[in-house]
Design a protein around this motif. Structure first.
Motif, PDB file in Angstrom:
ATOM      1  N   SER A  83      -4.556  -0.234  -8.441  1.00 20.90           N
ATOM      2  CA  SER A  83      -3.534  -1.094  -8.399  1.00 20.90           C
ATOM      3  C   SER A  83      -3.697  -2.437  -8.223  1.00 20.90           C
ATOM      4  O   SER A  83      -4.260  -2.942  -7.328  1.00 20.90           O
ATOM      5  CB  SER A  83      -2.345  -0.353  -7.400  1.00 20.90           C
ATOM      6  OG  SER A  83      -1.211  -1.096  -7.447  1.00 20.90           O
ATOM      7  N   SER A  85      -1.157  -5.868  -7.942  1.00 24.47           N
ATOM      8  CA  SER A  85       0.198  -6.288  -7.679  1.00 24.47           C
ATOM      9  C   SER A  85       0.330  -7.704  -7.168  1.00 24.47           C
ATOM     10  O   SER A  85      -0.706  -8.211  -6.767  1.00 24.47           O
ATOM     11  CB  SER A  85       0.812  -5.143  -7.090  1.00 24.47           C
ATOM     12  OG  SER A  85       0.428  -5.394  -5.636  1.00 24.47           O
ATOM     13  N   PHE A 118       6.429  -3.441 -14.367  1.00 25.18           N
ATOM     14  CA  PHE A 118       5.245  -2.244 -13.889  1.00 25.18           C
ATOM     15  C   PHE A 118       4.882  -1.731 -15.157  1.00 25.18           C
ATOM     16  O   PHE A 118       5.352  -1.339 -16.135  1.00 25.18           O
ATOM     17  CB  PHE A 118       6.037  -1.259 -13.030  1.00 25.18           C
ATOM     18  CG  PHE A 118       5.022  -0.042 -12.668  1.00 25.18           C
ATOM     19  CD1 PHE A 118       4.215  -0.380 -11.632  1.00 25.18           C
ATOM     20  CD2 PHE A 118       4.924   1.172 -13.344  1.00 25.18           C
ATOM     21  CE1 PHE A 118       3.293   0.552 -11.175  1.00 25.18           C
ATOM     22  CE2 PHE A 118       4.115   2.176 -12.866  1.00 25.18           C
ATOM     23  CZ  PHE A 118       3.352   1.871 -11.824  1.00 25.18           C
ATOM     24  N   ALA A 132       1.631  -4.152 -11.230  1.00 23.44           N
ATOM     25  CA  ALA A 132       2.983  -4.495 -10.760  1.00 23.44           C
ATOM     26  C   ALA A 132       3.333  -5.818 -10.431  1.00 23.44           C
ATOM     27  O   ALA A 132       2.855  -6.480  -9.567  1.00 23.44           O
ATOM     28  CB  ALA A 132       3.278  -3.496  -9.469  1.00 23.44           C
TER      29      ALA A 132
END
Length: 138
Positions: A83, A85, A118, A132
């Protein structure tokens, strides 16, 4: 201070994957091969495979990877995603655009119900990613 870093396993693709991630994220890439250390592989044809690699990006990301030699069982990644972000919209869009090239978009990078942006994808090397953009604070 300890750190937590993704460590990816590949079957003969670590060098190409890490060069790709260097193109996506920028930074310095260090690669060590099995052949640099005597006795690390049983098959000399695997000497050029990546024993360890580390990409350190200008944003402070650290991504590591290695190839799995034939003497070890290789398991394709499953049940996890890397991930990325934050609040830098341009950077995140750039990561999305590059990671999704020749990959598979699972969920388009768009506005979810909670705001921001997202998306989910599987890159060309079979690694799952989530990108994200933080929702603006009200």
């Amino acid at each position: 201070m300890p750190s937590l870093n993704p460590y990816l396993s590949f079957k003969n693709q670590a060098r190409d994957a890490m060069a790709f991630y260097q193109d996506v994220f920028g930074g310095d890439l260090d690669i060590s091969t099995f052949g640099e250390y005597e006795g690390m592989v049983q098959d000399p044809s695997e000497n050029d495979l990546v024993m360890h690699s580390q990409l350190t990006s200008p944003d402070g990301f650290v991504l590591m990877a290695a190839d799995t030699p034939s003497g070890m069982e290789y398991r394709a990644p499953a049940g996890m995603s890397v991930s990325v972000s934050g609040d830098d919209e341009a950077a995140l869009q750039g990561y999305w655009d590059k990671l999704s090239e020749s990959g598979t978009v699972v969920m388009p990078y768009d506005t979810p119900p909670w705001g921001g942006k997202f998306g989910m994808l599987t890159d060309r090397f079979g690694i799952d990613w989530m990108i994200a953009l933080d929702a603006p604070e009200s």
